[in-house]
Design an enzyme around this catalytic site. Structure first.
Site, PDB file in Angstrom:
ATOM      1  N   ASP A  76      -9.892  -6.788  -0.059  1.00 48.39           N
ATOM      2  CA  ASP A  76      -9.205  -6.063   0.997  1.00 48.39           C
ATOM      3  C   ASP A  76      -8.736  -7.124   1.997  1.00 48.39           C
ATOM      4  O   ASP A  76      -9.115  -8.299   1.917  1.00 48.39           O
ATOM      5  CB  ASP A  76     -10.146  -5.049   1.653  1.00 48.39           C
ATOM      6  CG  ASP A  76      -9.409  -3.878   2.302  1.00 48.39           C
ATOM      7  OD1 ASP A  76      -8.173  -3.973   2.480  1.00 48.39           O
ATOM      8  OD2 ASP A  76     -10.051  -2.879   2.639  1.00 48.39           O
ATOM      9  N   HIS A 108     -11.820  -1.929   9.374  1.00 46.79           N
ATOM     10  CA  HIS A 108     -10.822  -2.710  10.100  1.00 46.79           C
ATOM     11  C   HIS A 108     -11.404  -3.265  11.401  1.00 46.79           C
ATOM     12  O   HIS A 108     -10.970  -4.318  11.875  1.00 46.79           O
ATOM     13  CB  HIS A 108      -9.596  -1.847  10.433  1.00 46.79           C
ATOM     14  CG  HIS A 108      -8.779  -1.472   9.241  1.00 46.79           C
ATOM     15  ND1 HIS A 108      -9.081  -0.399   8.451  1.00 46.79           N
ATOM     16  CD2 HIS A 108      -7.669  -2.042   8.702  1.00 46.79           C
ATOM     17  CE1 HIS A 108      -8.191  -0.307   7.470  1.00 46.79           C
ATOM     18  NE2 HIS A 108      -7.336  -1.294   7.598  1.00 46.79           N
ATOM     19  N   ASP A 136       0.861  -1.186   0.000  1.00 50.14           N
ATOM     20  CA  ASP A 136       0.000   0.000   0.000  1.00 50.14           C
ATOM     21  C   ASP A 136       0.896   1.234   0.000  1.00 50.14           C
ATOM     22  O   ASP A 136       1.348   1.675   1.057  1.00 50.14           O
ATOM     23  CB  ASP A 136      -0.872   0.043   1.257  1.00 50.14           C
ATOM     24  CG  ASP A 136      -1.902  -1.073   1.306  1.00 50.14           C
ATOM     25  OD1 ASP A 136      -2.939  -0.943   0.637  1.00 50.14           O
ATOM     26  OD2 ASP A 136      -1.684  -2.060   2.034  1.00 50.14           O
ATOM     27  N   ARG A 151       4.225   2.582   2.721  1.00 53.78           N
ATOM     28  CA  ARG A 151       4.967   1.480   3.350  1.00 53.78           C
ATOM     29  C   ARG A 151       6.460   1.554   3.076  1.00 53.78           C
ATOM     30  O   ARG A 151       7.243   0.890   3.750  1.00 53.78           O
ATOM     31  CB  ARG A 151       4.450   0.130   2.847  1.00 53.78           C
ATOM     32  CG  ARG A 151       2.953  -0.054   2.893  1.00 53.78           C
ATOM     33  CD  ARG A 151       2.333   0.179   4.251  1.00 53.78           C
ATOM     34  NE  ARG A 151       0.935  -0.212   4.261  1.00 53.78           N
ATOM     35  CZ  ARG A 151       0.049   0.201   5.158  1.00 53.78           C
ATOM     36  NH1 ARG A 151       0.419   1.043   6.117  1.00 53.78           N
ATOM     37  NH2 ARG A 151      -1.203  -0.210   5.113  1.00 53.78           N
ATOM     38  N   LYS A 174      -9.481   1.146  -5.320  1.00 49.74           N
ATOM     39  CA  LYS A 174     -10.176   0.590  -4.159  1.00 49.74           C
ATOM     40  C   LYS A 174     -11.083   1.666  -3.544  1.00 49.74           C
ATOM     41  O   LYS A 174     -10.810   2.859  -3.726  1.00 49.74           O
ATOM     42  CB  LYS A 174      -9.167   0.055  -3.128  1.00 49.74           C
ATOM     43  CG  LYS A 174      -8.168   1.108  -2.606  1.00 49.74           C
ATOM     44  CD  LYS A 174      -7.079   0.464  -1.760  1.00 49.74           C
ATOM     45  CE  LYS A 174      -6.152   1.486  -1.153  1.00 49.74           C
ATOM     46  NZ  LYS A 174      -5.037   0.883  -0.421  1.00 49.74           N
ATOM     47  N   HIS A 175     -12.149   1.283  -2.854  1.00 52.99           N
ATOM     48  CA  HIS A 175     -12.563  -0.048  -2.423  1.00 52.99           C
ATOM     49  C   HIS A 175     -13.959  -0.272  -3.013  1.00 52.99           C
ATOM     50  O   HIS A 175     -14.914   0.369  -2.584  1.00 52.99           O
ATOM     51  CB  HIS A 175     -12.610  -0.154  -0.917  1.00 52.99           C
ATOM     52  CG  HIS A 175     -11.359   0.277  -0.219  1.00 52.99           C
ATOM     53  ND1 HIS A 175     -11.042   1.604   0.010  1.00 52.99           N
ATOM     54  CD2 HIS A 175     -10.332  -0.443   0.296  1.00 52.99           C
ATOM     55  CE1 HIS A 175      -9.882   1.684   0.648  1.00 52.99           C
ATOM     56  NE2 HIS A 175      -9.431   0.451   0.843  1.00 52.99           N
ATOM     57  N   ARG A 227      -7.441  10.068   2.269  1.00 56.69           N
ATOM     58  CA  ARG A 227      -6.983   9.061   1.312  1.00 56.69           C
ATOM     59  C   ARG A 227      -7.782   9.143   0.015  1.00 56.69           C
ATOM     60  O   ARG A 227      -7.385   8.551  -0.986  1.00 56.69           O
ATOM     61  CB  ARG A 227      -7.111   7.668   1.931  1.00 56.69           C
ATOM     62  CG  ARG A 227      -6.248   7.458   3.173  1.00 56.69           C
ATOM     63  CD  ARG A 227      -6.629   6.182   3.894  1.00 56.69           C
ATOM     64  NE  ARG A 227      -6.429   5.013   3.055  1.00 56.69           N
ATOM     65  CZ  ARG A 227      -6.997   3.815   3.289  1.00 56.69           C
ATOM     66  NH1 ARG A 227      -7.845   3.668   4.312  1.00 56.69           N
ATOM     67  NH2 ARG A 227      -6.741   2.801   2.509  1.00 56.69           N
TER      68      ARG A 227
END
Length: 618
Positions: free
Chosen positions: A337, A264, A152, A160, A251-252, A221
């Site tokens: 995901d 999450h 990501d 990352r 996404k998503h 985001r």
């Protein structure tokens, strides 16, 4: 047009020769070898021949190897074969293997995802070596197949791979800039640097239209709240990433922009009608498909207007096959995901989730909490006939077609030389700074407080929030901003006060403001009860000019009164904070415009600042 400064495959001639020899040795009768050893005249076989080769490769796989190709898994460690002992213990506890190489040998996974917390991304040479070790392990399997390595790297608040890689403005900042050309350039730079590291699938761009200010998981985001603007920027980034030789992943699906629940930790419910989905959520995904998107990620959300069963979209055949495949005509790779997120785990057991995802139309199963449970669940479903072999082969073919398109069968390895000439290259860093300057948004400028004069307003205090640093930030936002202002000729000192400043810390900031020419306050998601409001009010009461800088969501200004100026940066990474410093100092003009509306705090039905609002120095 291909920019030579952004190479499609960042590897040296020597590494290419090594990769082809390795492939030849590993796949003497396989499809990969057929491609790798072809004569110059046959170096690019026809699409029909490539498809035939891939089907032949699938036919030689055992059932266990076929099931493994469907999974993309995390693994701890900086090395594919020699991770640190602490990472060995984590791997044994969570996956039952010691290393990435053992993971591949045991489960034949088709991909691996990199995380900072999994210790995969220490530095560029290490990342490249890890990628090469993973590819060697893939080619050492009974049926040799290269792996698709992903991460990501959205930029902004989600990245990352950190410095010395180039860190770029995130989606909402690019939305504030409004330039499709800049969005494409940012993606091409990001894609070229990922490709140099052996990472050929990026889970970006975010295609969600963020129309809910309370959205806890998307927010900045997203490119913004206007479906048309978001669609244009999504398409630009798809083209940018894929022109650099990596797979983009929007996404998503079918859209995560209007929720107050983080998938999450729970299961969000989207209450849009089908007509609202067509008008608001669908345009960016349609644009991505029209731009040739390589992969699309599902959302762990319930969307009753699209599937009355209330299954999460990740497990919904009406959504993934009925809408995405059949109505939108998408035949690329569909990836879930992460399957360790609570939003997909609440309704069914971990052994059933991957089976139901495949039945819904998914191709790649991302990061299940327990790989053994998930892998054996799929294996049992195929053996029992619940899922046909033909169904999983359909997904495997899509995955292998993508690997072939990305050149993994011809050239799976990268080199240090390619890393050194690409990752953090000067032109990339300069482009990041230039793009960021076009994103900083000025919302308030009482009595033309900004830009500050270095002659009359030299002594500055920088206080405010110090959230956990996103990748690429060299320190607390207050310190980064103070340093940037000092380098521009001011005398700026930093005093972090936190996201929830205490009374003692507020008193300290008020005392420190005495004698200063201006105080800059970094705010972070100010709520109705946040003590950040008290901090700002107390500083305003001192009579010292106060400049508020919203370092995440741009909605903070609605809850702040009396400030002399207010800016939005959309993230607190160095590149955005440096740009804000240049705007404050007058070295750059505030060119950004709000990509989302800011509602009034006392009446959310009324808009304080419209989408497109932004002041300038003219």
């Amino acid at each position: 047009m291909h920019d030579r400064s952004l190479p499609r495959h960042a590897s040296s001639t020597a590494s290419r020769h090594v990769s082809r020899r390795t492939l030849l040795a590993a796949t003497t009768a396989g499809a990969a070898a057929t491609v790798a050893t072809a004569s110059p005249a046959l170096a690019r076989p026809s699409q029909h021949d490539r498809l035939r080769h891939l089907k032949r490769l699938i036919s030689r796989m055992s059932l266990e190897e076929k099931v493994g190709q469907l999974f993309v898994m995390r693994v701890y460690g900086h090395s594919a074969t020699g991770p640190d002992q602490a990472d060995v213990e984590l791997n044994l506890a969570e996956i039952g293997v010691r290393s990435a190489a053992e993971l591949i040998a045991k489960y034949h996974v088709g991909g691996i995802i990199y995380f900072i917390w999994a210790h995969n991304t220490r530095d560029p040479h290490q990342i490249a070596d890890l990628s090469n070790g993973i590819q060697r392990a893939g080619l050492a399997q009974p049926t040799p197949v290269p792996l698709l390595i992903s991460t990501d790297q959205e930029h902004g608040i989600v990245a990352r791979v950190g410095k010395p890689a180039t860190l770029l403005p995130g989606a909402m900042a690019l939305g504030a800039g409004g330039s499709r050309s800049d969005a494409r350039t940012a993606a091409r730079i990001a894609g070229a640097e990922l490709a140099a590291l052996g990472i050929l699938q990026n889970y970006a761009p975010v295609a969600d239209v963020n129309i809910n200010p309370a959205n806890p998981v998307i927010g900045v985001r997203s490119f913004g709240a206007d479906p048309g603007a978001v669609a244009g920027l999504v398409a630009a980034q798809v083209r940018g990433y894929q022109s650099a030789g990596i797979a983009a992943t929007c996404k998503h699906f079918p859209g995560h922009g209007d929720t107050t629940v983080d998938s999450h930790t729970g299961i969000p419910v989207i209450t849009h009608t089908r007509e609202e989905w067509e008008r608001t959520d669908a345009p960016p995904f349609r644009a991505a498909i029209a731009a040739g998107i390589d992969s699309i990620m599902t959302a762990h959300i319930q969307f009753p207007a699209l599937d009355a069963s209330n299954d999460p979209a990740t497990l919904s055949r009406p959504i993934l096959t009925g809408i995405l495949r059949e109505e939108l005509g998408y035949d690329g790779v569909v990836v879930t995901d992460a399957l360790n997120m609570q939003g997909v785990r609440d309704k069914y057991g971990d052994h059933r989730v991957p089976v139901l995802a495949l039945a819904a139309g998914v191709d790649q199963l991302l990061n299940p909490p327990n790989l053994a449970v998930a892998w054996n669940g799929v294996l049992s479903a195929v053996k029992s006939g619940e899922i046909s072999v033909a169904r999983i082969e359909e997904s495997i073919l899509r995955i292998l077609r993508l690997k072939e398109k990305l050149g993994l069968f011809r050239e799976p390895f990268v080199s240090h030389r390619g890393v050194d000439r690409t990752v953090g290259a000067r032109p990339h860093l300069a482009a990041a700074d230039r793009i960021a300057e076009g994103t900083t948004t000025l919302l308030v400028n009482q009595d033309r407080l900004l830009p500050l004069s270095r002659r009359g307003q030299r002594s500055l205090l920088v206080v405010g929030a110090d959230p956990a640093s996103p990748t690429g930030t060299t320190g607390p936002p207050t310190a980064v901003l103070a340093k940037a202002l000092t380098e521009l000729g001011f005398s700026a000192s930093a005093l972090p006060t936190g996201t929830a400043p205490t009374a003692a810390k507020i008193d300290e900031a008020v005392a420190a403001a005495s004698g200063k020419d201006a105080v800059i306050v970094g705010t972070y998601n100010v709520s109705a009860t946040s003590s950040q409001r008290t901090l700002v009010a107390r500083l305003v009461a001192t009579g010292v000019p106060v400049i508020a800088v919203a370092i995440r969501n741009p909605y903070d200004i609605a809850r702040l009164g009396g400030v002399g100026a207010a800016l939005a940066t959309y993230s607190w990474t160095d590149v955005e904070l440096r740009a804000a410093a240049r705007v404050i100092a007058g070295r750059a003009g505030p060119e950004g415009r709000l990509p989302v509306p800011v509602q009034r705090a006392d009446d959310p039905t009324r808009v304080l600042y419209e989408t497109g609002y932004g002041l300038s120095y003219d």
